[in-house]
Design a protein around this motif. Structure first.
Motif: not given
Length: 425
Positions: A158-164, A173-185, A238-243
């Motif tokens: 989470l820290a590497r993605a700038g999240l808490a 929805e916020a959980y999934v959005a955070a997951g996209a940021r984590i995956k990208a970072a 699944r569509r965003q490949r977050l799992d």
């Protein structure tokens, strides 16, 4: 309750230990009664640890603990109840099996005389107590441990993605959005399998008189907004490949935790103990616990003790005395919590100083307070004997949606038709 995760947990742990079926305490010449308790890991260890206290109270009553692996145990109990052969005096039942056992008439109704167990209701976590009632509202088992749901988050990812943690909690929805940021970072996945989101979301927004898949009249409930939302969210993950598309309790799942490839885990509070002792002990201090997203409160499994209706009548009074000791003694309940991560269903234990102690695996976070709060906010869900079958049907249809592009409405229609044929069996 989220039964599937609890089943995999029990099965995974059971696979690490050989099944045993041996007497814990041999009857001496002075012994007049021998009780048989049927259990599975780690419930068998909890019962055995309680036997010194039992012998102080009842030195003339021996106890044999017959332990089988999780699945074998419940298969054996099903056979014993249907044939009345090799019935134990006390049987342990996991929450995922309680529905099918409670509706068949094979268990004693503990709310009736001579047990009068209904008087104990105020001493237990409400949702656990409700889970022990049959469709007629009669008590057929007594809860001993529960699994309040929690979200575990990997601090470094989470820290590497700038999240808490707070960024993941307001909504799903916020959980999934955070997951996209984590995956990208970081390249790490948000969760092991999108099916886990479905298992939680279909357990939210259940109305009075409703169960998970069926209402009190066995009407099928899968064509409803909570199932649509659960399927939509899982499909988006699944569509965003977050799992990571790995199953809980598999070798791939454990390895993903060890390698820092999973940013969160949604499970019961007992998962912290499993992570610390078996799954990923080297990640100690890198996790923290929080409530599930969207102020969601669900239970993950739990253990109950029951008395078979056709067990030996002469031993029923002692069987009830043993159940009362195992479930109502705060000292034994706390000992089971410390030794086996068996979160107490007994409210008397919830103010113990142990709840304020820091958890080293969570970097010193006193997370038991969090789980205590969650336990008291979980809504009771009516159980049904076909819930396990419905789990399989709905899970298969979600796979069809996520992996084969099947429309959600069509998937839920197909699930509804299949469940309607099984509802009254």
């Amino acid at each position: 309750m989220v039964e599937t995760g609890a089943w995999r947990r029990r099965a995974w742990l059971a696979g690490m230990a050989a099944a045993v079926a041996a007497p814990l305490h041999r009857a001496s010449a002075a012994t007049s009664i021998t009780l048989t308790v049927a259990a599975y890991p780690a419930v068998d260890a909890i019962v055995k640890a309680a036997l010194p206290a039992w012998r102080q109270r009842h030195p003339d009553v021996a106890v044999n603990v017959v332990s089988r692996q999780y699945g074998d145990h419940h298969t054996a109990m099903t056979t014993a109840l249907s044939t009345s052969v090799y019935l134990p005096d006390v049987m342990a039942l996991e929450a995922s099996y309680l529905g099918r056992f409670s509706t068949g008439g094979g268990l004693d109704r503990l709310s009736l005389p001579p047990y009068d167990g209904g008087a104990l209701q105020s001493r237990f976590v409400p949702y656990a107590w409700s889970s022990a009632l049959n469709p007629r509202g009669e008590l057929v088992a007594v809860p001993t441990d529960i699994g309040p749901g929690t979200m575990l988050l990997r601090r470094d990812l989470l820290a590497r993605a700038g999240l808490a943690a707070a960024y993941l909690q307001p909504s799903w929805e916020a959980y999934v959005a955070a997951g996209a940021r984590i995956k990208a970072a970081t390249g790490a996945y948000l969760i092991s399998n999108a099916q886990a989101l479905k298992d939680i979301l279909i357990r939210t927004g259940i109305g009075p008189g409703e169960g998970l898949y069926f209402d009190r009249d066995s009407r099928v409930l899968v064509n409803s907004p909570r199932f649509v939302r659960a399927f939509e969210l899982a499909r988006e993950v699944r569509r965003q490949r977050l799992d990571a598309r790995v199953n809980a309790w598999s070798n791939e799942w454990a390895e993903a935790f060890r390698r820092g490839r999973l940013a969160t885990e949604l499970s019961g509070a007992w998962m912290v103990g499993q992570m610390a002792n078996w799954v990923a002990p080297d990640t100690r201090g890198q996790w923290e616990a929080a409530h599930l997203p969207g102020q969601t409160f669900v239970g993950y499994g739990g253990t109950f003790y029951a008395i078979p209706r056709r067990s030996e009548p002469a031993r029923k009074a002692m069987a009830w005395a043993l159940i009362r000791l195992l479930t109502l003694d705060p000292t034994l309940q706390l000992a089971a919590f410390k030794a086996e991560d068996a979160f107490p269903a007994l409210l008397d234990v919830h103010e113990a100083p142990f709840f304020d102690e820091p958890l080293p695996f969570l970097g010193g976070q006193p997370a038991r307070r969090l789980w205590r709060d969650a336990a008291r906010r979980i809504t009771p869900v009516q159980v049904h004997k076909q819930n396990n079958f419905a789990d399989e049907v709905v899970g298969t249809e979600l796979d069809n949606v996520m992996d084969r592009g099947k429309p959600i409405a069509e998937a839920l229609d197909d699930a509804e038709r299949l469940l309607q044929r099984r509802a009254h069996r």
